[in-house]
Scaffold this active site. Structure first.
Site, PDB file in Angstrom:
ATOM      1  CE  LYS A 194     -14.528  -7.180   3.793  1.00 31.67           C
ATOM      2  NZ  LYS A 194     -13.764  -6.693   2.676  1.00 31.67           N
TER       3      LYS A 194
ATOM      4  CG  HIS B 126      -1.992  -0.724   1.544  1.00 30.61           C
ATOM      5  ND1 HIS B 126      -2.186  -1.839   2.904  1.00 30.61           N
ATOM      6  CD2 HIS B 126      -2.466  -1.369   0.353  1.00 30.61           C
ATOM      7  CE1 HIS B 126      -2.656  -2.615   2.221  1.00 30.61           C
ATOM      8  NE2 HIS B 126      -3.662  -1.847   1.275  1.00 30.61           N
TER       9      HIS B 126
ATOM     10  NE  ARG C 120      -3.186  -6.758  -4.347  1.00 28.68           N
ATOM     11  CZ  ARG C 120      -3.676  -6.888  -3.117  1.00 28.68           C
ATOM     12  NH1 ARG C 120      -2.961  -7.280  -2.676  1.00 28.68           N
ATOM     13  NH2 ARG C 120      -5.479  -6.832  -3.407  1.00 28.68           N
TER      14      ARG C 120
ATOM     15  CB  SER D 105      -4.302  -6.426   4.439  1.00 26.96           C
ATOM     16  OG  SER D 105      -3.991  -5.821   4.234  1.00 26.96           O
TER      17      SER D 105
HETATM   18  P1  ADP Z   1      -9.478  -3.269  -0.320  1.00 28.70           P
HETATM   19  O1  ADP Z   1     -10.301  -4.483   0.848  1.00 28.70           O
HETATM   20  O2  ADP Z   1     -11.030  -2.386  -0.442  1.00 28.70           O
HETATM   21  O3  ADP Z   1      -9.410  -4.050  -1.454  1.00 28.70           O
HETATM   22  P2  ADP Z   1      -7.159  -3.590   0.439  1.00 28.70           P
HETATM   23  O4  ADP Z   1      -6.448  -2.579   2.168  1.00 28.70           O
HETATM   24  O5  ADP Z   1      -7.500  -4.656   0.188  1.00 28.70           O
HETATM   25  O6  ADP Z   1      -8.515  -3.372   0.265  1.00 28.70           O
HETATM   26  O7  ADP Z   1      -6.391  -2.760  -0.745  1.00 28.70           O
HETATM   27  C1  ADP Z   1      -6.570  -0.870  -1.130  1.00 28.70           C
HETATM   28  C2  ADP Z   1      -5.815  -1.234  -2.850  1.00 28.70           C
HETATM   29  O8  ADP Z   1      -4.817  -1.349  -2.497  1.00 28.70           O
HETATM   30  C3  ADP Z   1      -6.284  -1.576  -4.051  1.00 28.70           C
HETATM   31  O9  ADP Z   1      -6.542  -1.191  -5.006  1.00 28.70           O
HETATM   32  C4  ADP Z   1      -5.443  -2.902  -3.901  1.00 28.70           C
HETATM   33  O10 ADP Z   1      -5.877  -4.099  -5.024  1.00 28.70           O
HETATM   34  C5  ADP Z   1      -4.197  -2.201  -3.479  1.00 28.70           C
HETATM   35  N1  ADP Z   1      -2.767  -2.961  -3.188  1.00 28.70           N
HETATM   36  C6  ADP Z   1      -3.345  -3.935  -1.718  1.00 28.70           C
HETATM   37  N2  ADP Z   1      -1.913  -4.643  -1.911  1.00 28.70           N
HETATM   38  C7  ADP Z   1      -1.265  -3.907  -2.671  1.00 28.70           C
HETATM   39  C8  ADP Z   1       0.473  -4.146  -3.204  1.00 28.70           C
HETATM   40  N3  ADP Z   1       0.744  -5.240  -3.287  1.00 28.70           N
HETATM   41  N4  ADP Z   1       0.564  -3.436  -4.207  1.00 28.70           N
HETATM   42  C9  ADP Z   1      -0.118  -3.110  -4.886  1.00 28.70           C
HETATM   43  N5  ADP Z   1      -1.518  -2.572  -4.692  1.00 28.70           N
HETATM   44  C10 ADP Z   1      -1.607  -3.395  -4.118  1.00 28.70           C
END
Ligand code: ADP
Length: 155
Positions: A41, A17, A90, A128
């Site tokens: 959730k 992130h 990703r 995460s």
């Molecule tokens: P959500 O539950 O809304 O998908 P996340 O916290 O899982 O929220 O992710 C937020 C955004 O960051 C999403 O667009 C996700 O694809 C992106 N993201 C998460 N991890 C990575 C990573 N390692 N590299 C690039 N983008 C990421």
């Protein structure tokens, strides 16, 4: 002044992130990291904990603020005069999900657009949920998350 929102669960925020956030800051003057609050959730951390960990991780980053919101991100974006939503990609599975999300957002408010950054090669496996799984199995995740998260997970 170009302002964008980086919405997500951030449960917890990871170095994946943060990489997206750093790159978004090259394009936008202001970025609001927005923690999604969804009472239906299950999350590992409360919205307050997630916000605190992010605030700590983005200390010193110019133009970055952190907030949380229960409701549609596009509505928050409109209210805060931030017409771009930042997301990361990703894998192909992310693409399908994000494409659907973008279409739904467009249906709600087509003045809000999405901007995507591709995950860096060394960060594609970071999510995460993977972090929590590894940490719960005793694997050292200190290189995958900011220190604020590492300290919290250790506790
Ligand atoms: P959500 O539950 O809304 O998908 P996340 O916290 O899982 O929220 O992710 C937020 C955004 O960051 C999403 O667009 C996700 O694809 C992106 N993201 C998460 N991890 C990575 C990573 N390692 N590299 C690039 N983008 C990421």
């Amino acid at each position: 002044m170009k302002r964008a929102i980086y919405p997500g669960s951030f449960d917890p925020i990871t170095n994946g992130h943060l990489d997206i956030l750093h790159r978004a800051c090259e394009v936008f003057d202001e970025v609001i990291v927005l923690v999604a609050v969804n009472p239906n959730k299950h999350f590992n951390f409360t919205p307050k904990e997630r916000v605190e960990m992010i605030k700590d991780a983005v200390k010193g980053m110019k133009g970055v603020t952190v907030d949380y919101y229960e409701g549609l991100t596009v509505k928050y974006a409109k209210e805060h005069n931030a017409p771009h939503l930042i997301r990361g990609l990703r894998a192909v599975t992310d693409f399908e999900y994000e494409f659907q999300l973008a279409s739904a957002n467009e249906y709600v408010d087509e003045s809000i657009d999405m901007v995507f950054f591709m995950a860096r090669g060394d960060k594609t496996f970071i999510s995460s949920s993977a972090i929590m799984e590894l940490a719960n199995s005793g694997v050292d995740v200190s290189k995958l998350v900011p220190d604020s998260v590492y300290q919290k997970i250790k506790k």
